[in-house]
Scaffold this motif. Structure first.
Motif, PDB file in Angstrom:
ATOM      1  N   LYS A  87      -1.200 -45.592  33.966  1.00 40.45           N
ATOM      2  CA  LYS A  87      -1.775 -46.858  34.441  1.00 40.45           C
ATOM      3  C   LYS A  87      -1.188 -47.229  35.813  1.00 40.45           C
ATOM      4  N   ALA A  88       0.147 -47.072  35.937  1.00 39.08           N
ATOM      5  CA  ALA A  88       0.813 -47.421  37.197  1.00 39.08           C
ATOM      6  C   ALA A  88       0.347 -46.505  38.327  1.00 39.08           C
ATOM      7  N   LEU A  89       0.154 -45.218  37.998  1.00 39.17           N
ATOM      8  CA  LEU A  89      -0.260 -44.266  39.041  1.00 39.17           C
ATOM      9  C   LEU A  89      -1.714 -44.476  39.450  1.00 39.17           C
ATOM     10  N   VAL A  90      -2.546 -44.941  38.508  1.00 37.37           N
ATOM     11  CA  VAL A  90      -3.936 -45.264  38.870  1.00 37.37           C
ATOM     12  C   VAL A  90      -3.935 -46.424  39.869  1.00 37.37           C
ATOM     13  N   GLU A  91      -3.069 -47.412  39.606  1.00 37.38           N
ATOM     14  CA  GLU A  91      -2.940 -48.532  40.559  1.00 37.38           C
ATOM     15  C   GLU A  91      -2.514 -48.017  41.924  1.00 37.38           C
ATOM     16  N   PHE A  92      -1.572 -47.060  41.893  1.00 39.34           N
ATOM     17  CA  PHE A  92      -1.072 -46.489  43.150  1.00 39.34           C
ATOM     18  C   PHE A  92      -2.202 -45.802  43.931  1.00 39.34           C
ATOM     19  N   THR A  93      -3.039 -45.011  43.231  1.00 42.63           N
ATOM     20  CA  THR A  93      -4.109 -44.279  43.940  1.00 42.63           C
ATOM     21  C   THR A  93      -5.133 -45.243  44.534  1.00 42.63           C
ATOM     22  N   ASN A  94      -5.275 -46.427  43.931  1.00 41.75           N
ATOM     23  CA  ASN A  94      -6.257 -47.387  44.456  1.00 41.75           C
ATOM     24  C   ASN A  94      -5.667 -48.319  45.513  1.00 41.75           C
ATOM     25  N   SER A  95      -4.352 -48.177  45.780  1.00 41.24           N
ATOM     26  CA  SER A  95      -3.711 -49.123  46.703  1.00 41.24           C
ATOM     27  C   SER A  95      -4.018 -48.755  48.156  1.00 41.24           C
ATOM     28  N   PRO A  96      -3.963 -49.720  49.067  1.00 37.45           N
ATOM     29  CA  PRO A  96      -4.360 -49.460  50.461  1.00 37.45           C
ATOM     30  C   PRO A  96      -3.435 -48.480  51.183  1.00 37.45           C
ATOM     31  N   ASP A  97      -2.101 -48.500  50.855  1.00 37.07           N
ATOM     32  CA  ASP A  97      -1.208 -47.594  51.606  1.00 37.07           C
ATOM     33  C   ASP A  97      -0.946 -46.283  50.863  1.00 37.07           C
ATOM     34  N   CYS A  98      -1.906 -45.896  50.012  1.00 34.05           N
ATOM     35  CA  CYS A  98      -1.769 -44.655  49.229  1.00 34.05           C
ATOM     36  C   CYS A  98      -1.605 -43.445  50.163  1.00 34.05           C
ATOM     37  N   LEU A  99      -2.371 -43.441  51.265  1.00 37.74           N
ATOM     38  CA  LEU A  99      -2.380 -42.290  52.167  1.00 37.74           C
ATOM     39  C   LEU A  99      -0.985 -42.022  52.750  1.00 37.74           C
ATOM     40  N   SER A 100      -0.363 -43.067  53.273  1.00 37.77           N
ATOM     41  CA  SER A 100       0.956 -42.869  53.892  1.00 37.77           C
ATOM     42  C   SER A 100       1.997 -42.504  52.844  1.00 37.77           C
ATOM     43  N   LYS A 101       1.880 -43.119  51.656  1.00 36.33           N
ATOM     44  CA  LYS A 101       2.827 -42.802  50.573  1.00 36.33           C
ATOM     45  C   LYS A 101       2.691 -41.327  50.142  1.00 36.33           C
ATOM     46  N   CYS A 102       1.452 -40.826  50.115  1.00 35.17           N
ATOM     47  CA  CYS A 102       1.223 -39.417  49.729  1.00 35.17           C
ATOM     48  C   CYS A 102       1.934 -38.485  50.713  1.00 35.17           C
ATOM     49  N   GLN A 103       1.843 -38.837  52.023  1.00 29.27           N
ATOM     50  CA  GLN A 103       2.487 -37.999  53.027  1.00 29.27           C
ATOM     51  C   GLN A 103       4.009 -38.010  52.820  1.00 29.27           C
ATOM     52  N   LEU A 104       4.538 -39.191  52.517  1.00 28.76           N
ATOM     53  CA  LEU A 104       5.974 -39.288  52.247  1.00 28.76           C
ATOM     54  C   LEU A 104       6.381 -38.449  51.042  1.00 28.76           C
ATOM     55  N   LEU A 105       5.546 -38.509  50.004  1.00 26.49           N
ATOM     56  CA  LEU A 105       5.845 -37.716  48.801  1.00 26.49           C
ATOM     57  C   LEU A 105       5.891 -36.228  49.129  1.00 26.49           C
ATOM     58  N   LEU A 106       4.932 -35.770  49.944  1.00 23.84           N
ATOM     59  CA  LEU A 106       4.910 -34.348  50.303  1.00 23.84           C
ATOM     60  C   LEU A 106       6.119 -33.994  51.171  1.00 23.84           C
ATOM     61  N   GLU A 107       6.480 -34.913  52.087  1.00 22.48           N
ATOM     62  CA  GLU A 107       7.594 -34.644  53.011  1.00 22.48           C
ATOM     63  C   GLU A 107       8.933 -34.618  52.268  1.00 22.48           C
ATOM     64  N   ARG A 108       9.144 -35.679  51.444  1.00 22.07           N
ATOM     65  CA  ARG A 108      10.504 -35.875  50.913  1.00 22.07           C
ATOM     66  C   ARG A 108      10.616 -35.738  49.408  1.00 22.07           C
ATOM     67  N   GLY A 109       9.456 -35.600  48.748  1.00 25.63           N
ATOM     68  CA  GLY A 109       9.490 -35.525  47.279  1.00 25.63           C
ATOM     69  C   GLY A 109      10.321 -34.342  46.810  1.00 25.63           C
ATOM     70  N   SER A 110      11.123 -34.563  45.766  1.00 31.32           N
ATOM     71  CA  SER A 110      12.009 -33.478  45.318  1.00 31.32           C
ATOM     72  C   SER A 110      11.403 -32.696  44.153  1.00 31.32           C
ATOM     73  N   SER A 111      10.403 -33.283  43.457  1.00 36.97           N
ATOM     74  CA  SER A 111       9.853 -32.554  42.291  1.00 36.97           C
ATOM     75  C   SER A 111       8.436 -32.061  42.584  1.00 36.97           C
ATOM     76  N   SER A 112       8.077 -30.961  41.922  1.00 38.62           N
ATOM     77  CA  SER A 112       6.725 -30.393  42.098  1.00 38.62           C
ATOM     78  C   SER A 112       5.667 -31.376  41.628  1.00 38.62           C
ATOM     79  N   TYR A 113       6.021 -32.195  40.608  1.00 37.24           N
ATOM     80  CA  TYR A 113       5.018 -33.112  40.061  1.00 37.24           C
ATOM     81  C   TYR A 113       4.600 -34.170  41.091  1.00 37.24           C
ATOM     82  N   SER A 114       5.572 -34.621  41.901  1.00 35.98           N
ATOM     83  CA  SER A 114       5.204 -35.631  42.896  1.00 35.98           C
ATOM     84  C   SER A 114       4.337 -35.008  43.989  1.00 35.98           C
ATOM     85  N   GLN A 115       4.609 -33.707  44.304  1.00 35.36           N
ATOM     86  CA  GLN A 115       3.754 -33.020  45.287  1.00 35.36           C
ATOM     87  C   GLN A 115       2.328 -32.876  44.730  1.00 35.36           C
TER      88      GLN A 115
END
Length: 1038
Positions: free
Chosen positions: A32-60
């Motif tokens: 439920k929380a992640l669905v909210e995240f995908t619909n949020s306005p700054d999802c795009l920038s957060k996704c880039q951060l996850l790819l750049e700095r995320g430590s787990s494969s699941y976040s990528q």
């Protein structure tokens, strides 16, 4: 963004919970929380951060899937610069991080493919920015094997993505992209793939190296995706095994005229491990299916001879067949296509198929027979266990084996005689080992299956008397073997051999028994000479003899029993054969002695579970048809036939009348009985015979069925057969339910129906929350049958439903109220997720909206909205029957509304009744529901591959007349969304659509609108085909 998702650490934690936790509640919360995240306005920038700095494969993985959703969005799409940045970023990311988890790489490649496909027509400074796929992957292909695999996978996924239509974008846009990709890039990708395969096979492949394995696998998948591309937009049905021609473009000719392309795949087959052979062969099957018109006659002959040589080489040096059983399917389908083309080849040059095809048949048959000994010796898995696979191979062999049939026949006769003789000698020898007997039985099983298949491959227009005589030789041998095995059944039997016999009988019946077969066939002459079977009646007596023998000795073996009964059922359908059957003493014996004493499967003891009794319905359907031939109005004969069933009903009644009884025995007796009765009810499709059954069961035994539902409502193994019997009894099949004018039976039958639906419905609702994985079996299946039962009763035309209210009878009201209660207990998603439920619900709703609109109008607002939204969702269902039913429901509702509105605006008229008034009021309060359906229907007609245009057109006129202002706004938004030069044409299309249409829903006006709509759809499609813009339907419809 939602307040509680603040940091990357929190996001990573949510991903971990989503993918790793075993606790359902935690996982749902994370989701439920992640669905909210995908619909949020700054999802795009957060996704880039996850790819750049995320430590787990699941976040990528989360970032990649979120970005794919963002770029696929149809409303509010991302700007072009942003999509180019994402594309470049993904390529860079893949190039700089070789150690990503496989699923992350896969998700990123999917993102790249989606961006490329959807942006195919996007330009920046006159340059199509998303068309450089080959350039994009070149840097991967020039690097190590790991990077090379990524490059090839990108091309493979892109080809696949562009080839697949998706539901969110219009089909016309998909076809435009696919055609452009085909013309600009596909051949280069195919050539690149073949060159890489040549390089890979040229280097001595180190097959112990996992990465080399992976590269080869991806290259073969890429080549297959290229050859499997939908070149001309025919979108063939993946599930069917139709022989499809591969429509290779003429510009590809050079690749297929060059024999090294074909040679490459044959060489690969011989040099790589068996696990790859299905992939190589599936590429070869596609190449073999290339359209004929690509070549001239000489070129085609050369191409075919290369193909045939290569396949012959495979068959002469087979890899161990037990390692690559799937390859057999591809080899056979390749030869099936070649053999099927023989009658149509008009070339003067020899195509050599007459020489090679018998070799293929021989290779298949002998390899099957040789496998028997190896399987038994080494304890391997027996392919005969998988009857589905065997049947599939036999279907293919039936075409191949009929090519040069004399050679096939001679080979089968020779092999059969050898095995049958050895088998007979072994049976007579006291010292024979069980292993030797089992080997011969296994060989004979294959031979019986194959003989059945080649007989089933007979095509009447291409068959000669000589071939029929050869069929006769084969049939005689199988029947002689049957006599031998049947004589031993008291001591021992072989289940697989018996199933092969039944498969043979089924094919023999299809080709040589029935109303269309010429009895002068040479086959019958041969049967007469060898076995003394002079005509069809005598052959039928052999069939019935075998059926009775099987039921006697194999009553406890479900596969044999059900296939035997299916054969009996098939025999009982033919007009002439059923009349010949009834004259046989064995059939008369069955009609007079259908008890467990003679047929053990009718017994109620020792059966593992209640569902094993299903075959009883088939048995009684066949007996019912046989009984009907001479039954006429003879009630005594009918009573005599029903004696065993009368005794069973009396036994159940006796048990129910005592307080304590053996529940298991009562259940078994009742379930067996209702399955038998359903078979008889299905077969009795004439008024006289059905009335005998009705008078026998009503009123005496109806209370027993009602009591069973009351007692065992929670046990679907009991309720399903009872409900299905009731649904069959109320079904006016072939107008059999025609009661006399002075008879109240129609109303009495509906009362019983209503009573059963009400009792079952009210009790099943007491079950409360049912686990999702059991909800269909425990609840929805029964509900679905109740819906079908109610639909059959309401549309049977044997009850006048107006009299119920008139005489204060609440039967109709109870049934309809129960329907509503049951309906409201089912979530919308379930209505469409379970096909049987959706078909029964929507067909019932169609009847209710047609004949009982006053009832629908009287419902509570939330119920009406529930029904309307179920119609709205059904309009876009994949099942055409559901979609057509929804159109019909919508048409009835819209017509009712339009009539009521017209009446309310007229002066001097009787006031509207209360229901209609309320219904109108509800619809006026919620215009968005009808408006949304108007936009959905228009959307489907304009932008999608509409398969039921006539049905869609019927409610559309009413929807337009009820919402003229909304329709006008909708029209303007569609016109304005077109490129400027197309707007005038689109405006004209809409003008023509409404030309000559009046403001009424008379049939003449509707028909004119339907004609206008056909022309409108044609014109719009032509207009959009010529447009270079991608049309975004959802923008227009929002």
């Amino acid at each position: 963004m939602a307040d509680h998702v603040q940091s990357l650490a929190q996001l990573e934690n949510l991903c971990k919970q989503l993918y790793e936790t075993t606790d359902t509640a935690t996982r749902l919360q994370a989701e439920k929380a992640l669905v909210e995240f995908t619909n949020s306005p700054d999802c795009l920038s957060k996704c880039q951060l996850l790819l750049e700095r995320g430590s787990s494969s699941y976040s990528q993985l989360l970032a990649a899937t979120c970005l794919t959703k963002l770029v696929s969005r149809t409303n509010n799409p991302l700007p072009l610069e942003q999509r180019i940045d994402i594309r470049n970023y993904v390529l860079n990311y893949l190039a700089t991080r070789p150690k990503l988890a496989t699923f992350v790489t896969q998700a990123l490649i999917q993102l790249y493919a989606r961006i490329t496909k959807l942006g195919w027509f996007d330009c920046q400074k006159d340059d199509y920015v998303f068309r450089n796929a080959i350039t994009d992957v070149t840097r991967f292909l020039q690097d190590s094997v790991e990077y090379c695999i990524i490059g090839v996978t990108i091309l493979s996924q892109l080809t696949n993505e562009i080839n697949q239509a998706d539901t969110t974008h219009p089909l016309t846009k998909h076809r435009k992209i696919a055609s452009s990709f085909r013309d600009s890039s596909l051949f280069d990708i195919f050539t690149l793939s073949c060159n890489l395969l040549k390089q890979a096979s040229g280097k001595n492949l180190n097959l112990n190296d996992e990465s080399q394995h992976g590269l080869l696998m991806q290259l073969l998948k890429l080549t297959h995706n290229c050859l499997n591309f939908d070149f001309i937009g025919t979108s063939t049905d993946e599930s069917s095994d139709d022989l499809c021609t591969v429509q290779i473009p003429t510009s590809w000719r050079s690749a297929f005229l060059d024999s090294s392309t074909l040679q490459l795949f044959f060489d690969l087959y011989h040099s790589i491990p068996p696990s790859f052979s299905p992939l190589v062969l599936s590429c070869l099957v596609q190449i073999a299916s290339v359209r004929r018109s690509l070549f001239n006659n000489a070129e085609r002959a050369k191409f075919l001879s290369h193909l045939v040589d290569g396949v012959k080489r495979i068959l002469e040096n087979p890899q161990h067949w037990e390692f690559a059983p799937n390859s057999v399917h591809y080899l056979l389908s390749l030869w099936q296509r070649l053999a099927a083309s023989v009658p149509y080849v008009k070339a003067t040059e020899p195509h050599m198929l007459e020489t090679y095809t018998p070799e293929v048949t021989k290779a298949y048959i002998t390899s099957r027979l040789e496998s028997v000994h190896i399987i038994l010796r080494d304890g391997l898995e027996d392919p005969l266990e998988d009857t589905g696979l065997v049947q599939q191979q036999l279907d293919q062999l039936s075409t191949i084996g009929r090519c040069e049939y004399e050679k096939t026949c001679a080979l089968l006769v020779q092999l059969f005689d050898q095995s049958a003789q050895s088998y007979q000698e072994l049976l007579q020898s006291a010292s024979a080992s069980p292993m030797d007997i089992a080997v011969q039985e296994g060989r004979l099983t294959w031979l019986v299956y194959i003989i059945g298949a080649v007989i089933g491959g007979r095509v009447s227009f291409a068959s000669t008397d000589e071939q029929d005589a050869m069929d006769g030789e084969l049939v005689c041998r199988v029947l002689q073997l049957m006599n031998l095995t049947d004589s031993r059944l008291a001591q021992a039997g072989n289940e697989k051999l018996e199933l092969a016999m039944l498969s043979f009988f089924e094919q023999f019946r299809k080709i040589y028994i029935g109303d269309q077969v010429q009895k002068s066939s040479k086959l019958y002459r041969r049967l007469s000479e060898v076995l003394g079977l002079n005509d069809e009646t005598m052959v039928l007596s052999v069939f019935i003899g075998k059926i009775i023998t099987n039921l006697k000795y194999w009553g406890r073996c479900e596969p044999i029993t059900s296939k035997t009964l299916q054969l009996l059922n098939d025999l009982s359908i033919g007009y002439s054969s059923v009349r010949k059957l009834v004259k046989l003493s064995a059939v008369q014996f069955m009609l007079n002695n259908h008890t467990s004493e003679h047929f053990s499967f009718l017994g109620i003891n020792n059966q593992s579970n209640l569902t094993d009794m299903r075959c009883r319905t088939t048995f009684y359907t066949a007996l019912g048809r046989l009984l009907m031939v001479d039954l006429g109005e003879d009630e005594d004969q009918y009573e005599q036939f029903m004696l065993p069933l009368t005794a069973a009903f009396e036994a159940v009644a006796q048990m129910f009348s005592t307080n304590s009884f053996n529940e298991q025995e009562a259940k078994r007796t009742l379930v067996g009985l209702v399955r038998d009765l359903r078979g008889i009810a299905f077969a009795f499709n004439a008024k006289t015979s059905f009335m005998m059954l009705f008078e026998w069961i009503y009123p005496s035994y109806m209370p027993i069925l009602q009591r069973a539902i009351e007692l065992w409502y929670h046990d679907p193994a009991c309720t399903t057969p009872v409900l299905k019997l009731m649904a069959e009894l109320v079904h006016n099949r072939s107008q059999r339910l025609q009661f006399d004018v002075s008879s109240p039976n129609g109303i009495l039958l509906f009362r019983e129906t209503s009573k059963m639906i009400t009792m079952y419905g009210n009790r099943i609702l007491t079950l409360g929350e049912v686990p999702k994985d059991q909800v269909y079996a425990l609840k929805l299946k029964g509900v679905s049958i109740c819906f079908s039962m109610l639909k059959a009763a309401l549309s049977g035309s044997y009850v006048n439903f107006g009299v119920f209210r008139l005489y204060g009878d609440d039967a109709l009201d109870n049934a309809l109220q129960t329907f509503i209660k049951l309906l409201l207990s089912i979530p919308h998603s379930d209505l469409l997720d379970y096909p049987k439920l959706s078909q029964s619900y929507y067909s019932l709703l169609e009847v209710l909206t047609q004949d009982h609109m006053n009832f629908i109008a009287s419902l509570e607002p939330h119920v009406i909205m529930y029904i309307l939204s179920s119609i709205s969702e059904g309009l876009t269902a994949l099942d055409t029957m559901v979609c057509t039913g929804c159109c019909s429901c919508l048409d009835h509702i819209v017509t009712y509304l339009f009539k009521q509105l017209s009446r309310s605006t007229k002066k001097r008229t009787t006031p509207l009744n209360q229901e209609s008034d309320r219904f109108l009021h509800i619809m006026q309060q919620h215009p968005e529901m009808i408006q949304q359906m108007l936009s959905t229907v228009l959307n489907i007609i304009i932008f999608e591959d509409c398969r039921n245009q006539w049905s869609m057109s019927r409610p559309l006129l009413g929807l337009i007349l009820l919402n003229e202002k909304y329709f006008s706004d909708l029209r303007n938004s569609i016109v304005n969304s077109q490129p400027p030069e197309k707007q005038q044409a689109m405006h004209l299309c809409f003008e023509n659509l409404m030309e000559g249409i009046e403001r009424n829903l008379l049939t003449k006006n509707r028909d004119r609108f339907t004609q206008n709509l056909s022309a409108f759809r044609r014109e719009v499609n032509d207009s959009m085909k010529n447009s270079t813009y991608g049309v975004n339907s959802n923008d227009m419809m929002s």
